[in-house]
Design a protein around this motif. Sequence first.
Motif, mmCIF file in Angstrom:
data_model
loop_
_atom_site.group_PDB
_atom_site.id
_atom_site.type_symbol
_atom_site.label_atom_id
_atom_site.label_comp_id
_atom_site.label_asym_id
_atom_site.label_seq_id
_atom_site.Cartn_x
_atom_site.Cartn_y
_atom_site.Cartn_z
ATOM 1 N N GLY A 146 15.830 45.727 46.109
ATOM 2 C CA GLY A 146 16.723 44.699 45.995
ATOM 3 C C GLY A 146 16.602 43.639 47.059
ATOM 4 N N PHE A 147 17.143 42.631 46.615
ATOM 5 C CA PHE A 147 17.345 41.637 47.653
ATOM 6 C C PHE A 147 18.607 41.526 48.350
ATOM 7 C CE2 PHE A 147 14.159 40.421 44.997
ATOM 8 C CZ PHE A 147 12.996 39.712 45.751
ATOM 9 N N GLY A 148 18.492 41.231 49.535
ATOM 10 C CA GLY A 148 19.810 41.158 50.570
ATOM 11 C C GLY A 148 19.497 40.874 52.072
ATOM 12 N N GLY A 149 20.584 41.208 52.600
ATOM 13 C CA GLY A 149 20.182 41.404 54.342
ATOM 14 C C GLY A 149 20.729 39.984 54.943
ATOM 15 N N LEU A 150 21.534 39.272 54.357
ATOM 16 C CA LEU A 150 21.758 37.880 54.975
ATOM 17 C C LEU A 150 23.146 37.770 55.355
ATOM 18 C CD1 LEU A 150 20.101 35.176 53.019
ATOM 19 C CD2 LEU A 150 19.322 36.062 54.858
ATOM 20 N N GLN A 151 24.044 38.575 54.786
ATOM 21 C CA GLN A 151 25.654 38.578 54.946
ATOM 22 C C GLN A 151 26.133 39.815 55.078
ATOM 23 O OE1 GLN A 151 27.020 34.613 53.291
ATOM 24 N NE2 GLN A 151 26.331 35.451 51.460
ATOM 25 N N PRO A 152 27.329 39.926 55.770
ATOM 26 C CA PRO A 152 28.066 41.153 55.610
ATOM 27 C C PRO A 152 28.862 41.356 54.370
ATOM 28 C CG PRO A 152 29.460 39.583 56.742
ATOM 29 C CD PRO A 152 28.011 38.984 56.407
ATOM 30 N N GLY A 153 28.627 42.711 53.835
ATOM 31 C CA GLY A 153 29.455 43.059 52.590
ATOM 32 C C GLY A 153 30.904 42.985 52.486
ATOM 33 N N GLY A 154 31.438 41.949 53.089
ATOM 34 C CA GLY A 154 32.908 41.963 53.370
ATOM 35 C C GLY A 154 33.874 42.050 52.031
ATOM 36 N N VAL A 155 33.197 42.095 50.913
ATOM 37 C CA VAL A 155 34.052 42.288 49.646
ATOM 38 C C VAL A 155 33.876 43.563 49.214
ATOM 39 C CG1 VAL A 155 34.480 39.744 49.206
ATOM 40 C CG2 VAL A 155 32.823 40.891 47.799
ATOM 41 N N TYR A 156 32.989 44.316 49.746
ATOM 42 C CA TYR A 156 32.359 45.586 49.163
ATOM 43 C C TYR A 156 33.555 46.323 48.781
ATOM 44 C CZ TYR A 156 29.959 50.108 49.562
ATOM 45 O OH TYR A 156 29.326 51.367 49.557
ATOM 46 N N HIS A 157 33.533 46.724 47.609
ATOM 47 C CA HIS A 157 34.523 47.872 47.019
ATOM 48 C C HIS A 157 36.138 47.246 47.097
ATOM 49 C CE1 HIS A 157 31.426 51.787 47.288
ATOM 50 N NE2 HIS A 157 31.265 50.716 46.408
ATOM 51 N N SER A 158 36.099 46.066 47.097
ATOM 52 C CA SER A 158 37.573 45.537 46.988
ATOM 53 C C SER A 158 37.657 44.798 45.692
ATOM 54 C CB SER A 158 37.614 44.595 48.199
ATOM 55 O OG SER A 158 37.008 43.500 48.133
ATOM 56 N N ILE A 159 38.659 44.138 45.520
ATOM 57 C CA ILE A 159 39.095 43.463 44.019
ATOM 58 C C ILE A 159 38.151 42.134 44.214
ATOM 59 C CG2 ILE A 159 41.307 44.551 43.786
ATOM 60 C CD1 ILE A 159 42.577 41.681 44.412
ATOM 61 N N TYR A 160 37.995 41.648 45.576
ATOM 62 C CA TYR A 160 37.450 40.395 45.725
ATOM 63 C C TYR A 160 35.826 40.511 45.359
ATOM 64 C CZ TYR A 160 41.596 40.013 48.283
ATOM 65 O OH TYR A 160 43.091 40.230 48.563
ATOM 66 N N ASP A 161 35.206 41.576 45.219
ATOM 67 C CA ASP A 161 34.009 41.633 44.496
ATOM 68 C C ASP A 161 33.841 41.187 43.094
ATOM 69 O OD1 ASP A 161 31.326 42.131 43.679
ATOM 70 O OD2 ASP A 161 31.200 44.081 44.285
ATOM 71 N N SER A 162 34.225 39.894 43.125
ATOM 72 C CA SER A 162 34.262 39.236 41.525
ATOM 73 C C SER A 162 33.231 38.217 41.242
ATOM 74 C CB SER A 162 35.559 38.478 41.805
ATOM 75 O OG SER A 162 35.557 37.283 42.484
ATOM 76 N N PHE A 163 33.081 37.784 40.023
ATOM 77 C CA PHE A 163 32.293 37.171 39.489
ATOM 78 C C PHE A 163 32.323 35.674 40.365
ATOM 79 C CE2 PHE A 163 31.193 33.380 36.655
ATOM 80 C CZ PHE A 163 30.096 33.762 36.405
ATOM 81 N N ASP A 164 33.594 35.053 40.553
ATOM 82 C CA ASP A 164 33.613 33.862 41.213
ATOM 83 C C ASP A 164 33.448 34.029 42.884
ATOM 84 O OD1 ASP A 164 35.112 32.539 39.327
ATOM 85 O OD2 ASP A 164 37.165 33.008 39.746
ATOM 86 N N HIS A 165 33.487 35.233 43.347
ATOM 87 C CA HIS A 165 32.984 35.479 44.508
ATOM 88 C C HIS A 165 31.580 35.346 44.560
ATOM 89 C CE1 HIS A 165 31.263 37.869 47.968
ATOM 90 N NE2 HIS A 165 32.250 37.418 48.720
ATOM 91 N N TYR A 166 30.924 36.048 43.612
ATOM 92 C CA TYR A 166 29.435 36.204 43.448
ATOM 93 C C TYR A 166 28.914 34.910 43.519
ATOM 94 C CZ TYR A 166 24.791 38.241 42.655
ATOM 95 O OH TYR A 166 23.727 38.535 42.772
ATOM 96 N N VAL A 167 29.323 34.172 42.487
ATOM 97 C CA VAL A 167 28.424 32.487 42.245
ATOM 98 C C VAL A 167 28.882 31.725 43.460
ATOM 99 C CG1 VAL A 167 28.491 33.002 39.748
ATOM 100 C CG2 VAL A 167 30.433 31.709 40.732
ATOM 101 N N LYS A 168 30.171 31.977 44.179
ATOM 102 C CA LYS A 168 30.432 30.929 45.101
ATOM 103 C C LYS A 168 29.509 31.435 46.507
ATOM 104 C CE LYS A 168 33.993 29.247 48.371
ATOM 105 N NZ LYS A 168 34.989 28.645 48.442
ATOM 106 N N VAL A 169 29.419 32.796 46.944
ATOM 107 C CA VAL A 169 29.073 33.121 48.074
ATOM 108 C C VAL A 169 27.759 33.957 47.960
ATOM 109 C CG1 VAL A 169 29.686 34.627 50.133
ATOM 110 C CG2 VAL A 169 31.444 33.367 48.906
ATOM 111 N N GLU A 170 27.448 34.372 47.060
ATOM 112 C CA GLU A 170 26.091 35.378 46.928
ATOM 113 C C GLU A 170 24.902 34.560 46.150
ATOM 114 O OE1 GLU A 170 26.448 39.264 47.068
ATOM 115 O OE2 GLU A 170 28.709 39.260 46.442
ATOM 116 N N ASP A 171 24.889 34.433 44.924
ATOM 117 C CA ASP A 171 23.630 34.141 44.202
ATOM 118 C C ASP A 171 24.014 33.363 43.058
ATOM 119 O OD1 ASP A 171 20.978 33.752 43.657
ATOM 120 O OD2 ASP A 171 20.877 35.830 42.678
ATOM 121 N N GLY A 172 24.517 32.120 43.265
ATOM 122 C CA GLY A 172 25.175 31.522 42.076
ATOM 123 C C GLY A 172 24.233 31.389 40.925
#
Length: 762
Positions: free
Chosen positions: A525-551
């Motif tokens: 997998g790829f990663g390691g740049l940011q804390p998993g601040g939405v891990y296992h919360s309702i904010y682990d969402s599509f909108d979060h993913y495309v805004k903060v992770e890998d749009g």
Amino acid sequence: MRTLLRRSALAAAAALAPALAVPADAPPPMIGFTADGARAQAVLEARFDQGLDAREMRAWLERLSSEPNHIGAPHDRANAEFMLAQFRAWGWDAQIETFSVLYPTPKRVSLEMVAPRHVRATLHEPPIAGDRSSAKTAGALPPYNVYGADGDVTGELVYVNYGMPDDYRELARHNVSVKGRIVIARYGAGWRGLKPKLAYEHGAIGCLIYSDPRDDGYGAADTYPAGAGRPAEGLQRGSVADMPIYSGDPLTPGIGATRDAPRLPLSEAKTLLKIPVLPISYQDARPLLEALGGPRAPAGWRGGLPITYHLGAGPARVHLAIQSDWSQKEIYDVVARLAGSVYPDQWVLRGNHHDGWVFGADDPLSGNVALMAEMKAIGALAATGWRPKRTLVYASWDGEEAGLLGSTEWVETHAAELAEKAVAYVNSDSNTRGFLEAGGSHSLQRLVNQVSAGVTDPLQPASVLARARAVAIVGGSRGSEHTAEERRIARELLDGGDLPLDPLGSGSDFTPFLQHAGIASLNLGFGGLQPGGVYHSIYDSFDHYVKVEDGDLHYGVALAEVAGHVMLRLADADLVPLRTQDFAAAVGHYVDELDQLVVHARDEAEANHRLLDERVYELAASVVDPVGPPARQPAVPFLNLAPLHNAATTLAASARAFDAAFAATTAEPARLTPARAAAVNAALARAERALLGEPGLPGRPWYRHMIYAPGLYTGYGAKTLPAVREAIEERHFDEVPAAVTMTAAAIDGYRHALDAATAALR
Ligand SMILES: [Zn+2]
């Protein structure tokens, strides 16, 4: 389809690296292939890459994460059926395999502080502007920790830091007991299930786990929606099963949870917790921590809240009540096959889970869409008449979040067939922008290095391998300091060594394949740049993913390329592509570590005895923060690890001989007769199974791999040579001789398998 960005990056790479230009007819380095085979494989992989489409992956991600998809949610099943239809349309022989698992869900959950004042915890994650699904949580479960006990308890609160074994030793020095009390632990430093387990073992009656802002909130990054940090109300759900004992359905250890399987009564399921446990946000935790008195918390225990951290016990008293529905639920594994043309009974396996805690865009769907893209691209190759030499088995697992349920039950159900046929398993899970992170069986290290050298990074004109090597050399991607082990790796990389694979502990679906069934495995997998601040919360969402992770899903495509090329090479190589010297070197290194561990433990015990005997702790005690002396450590005897050194040394010699014979055979295709190839491949496919030891690890026989295991007291973290290492770490010195014998026998068994393969090659 490749994006403009990726094309320009490739063009730039060519422009910047003329020295890398090679004659068009030189075969790319591919372990296990003849020169002609490697040339053909490179063409095949280029066609595979053309079948990957980032925009399509983004659309799948949006669809799969559009509603809650935990076990039992209608959308979980709908996602399985959607994938089944896709896999069949892409030409795969696919079905859904259903298992029936224990999956408790909360009916009533409440938490309140009853003294010194009354505060009711909200236990609620409100909608966030710009995050559409955070306002559409109908059907989501309330925040909870699955496999905690039901209960209605009231007691004084004690702060236990991360709630790990060292924390309880420290607490004892402050003369604070958790007996009959409720603990509050922060997330981090080990598997979350260990926190309530250790609390129970120390006499606590309940456990709260909160996310401290220092660890994955504003202390680590701007909070969502501004950045990747956990917002004040964000909660980390998660399993608290005692997974270091066994993974999968708590009621069916070792056997598949088919409808009619015999099941343990709840009271006999060893992985179920004995006390109620609840995850809370730092907003809900703050008034509780603020109301604690007692000793000031030690410096390393202080988190990021603007309060003075105290240990308690009390005067804060809390009331925690949890009542659950303990019924069975169905889970849906989607499993697809593409039969091999030469070795149909050698299986190359690939998996990622599809269930999330709520919407699960990052965890797990970002990895799952890469797996889907690989399947579609491979389906397109098959439509042109191409077939893999070995059978490909692709699976999207259900129920990973509760405790690797879908993968474990599938492995246990098909154990006999897998023992016969499995060559390797390639896992992925969450995936985001960043650097390639690869762990697994070290015999696959060369393959991963060669594959990742051929995949271009989405953002820089370099391979994903070059970037992963660079970050390992200069330091952690988050600017962290190198540990001694990381400095060693950095030196070896500068000297031209391969990027080492991390040994696997647990935390995703590779565990049943590697550590129970003895199948060589990878986790990519790829990663390691940011804390998993939405891990296992309702904010682990599509909108979060495309805004903060890998749009743009560029790193989704990169994962599909790395994992897809690994799968295709494992499937098509003339000889199963293992380089065994890398495994032998890793084993030798782990044995050396055990020597250092014993020396360190002895030094530590001797210092502990001297300081106690000379009353040094008492003289150094503070009147402001009185701390008692530590407990007296047992003396460390001299231990005989020679059988491990002998096994590792002879393994290294056998591995050198094998790798040389292997390279000579692929270099001279005339020697690669069908009969010889078949004999060698049959031996190599099963080699990892030799590393299983009977009767398994002490106290947890489900775990049988003698080289890699999750730590009994770390959970996710790997313990290498676990039987011996844990006996030393836990000071169970009387268990060391048997553990050494069992581990050395497994290493010797692997060596015998190699020697037989070498003989067949000659
Ligand atoms: Zn996951």
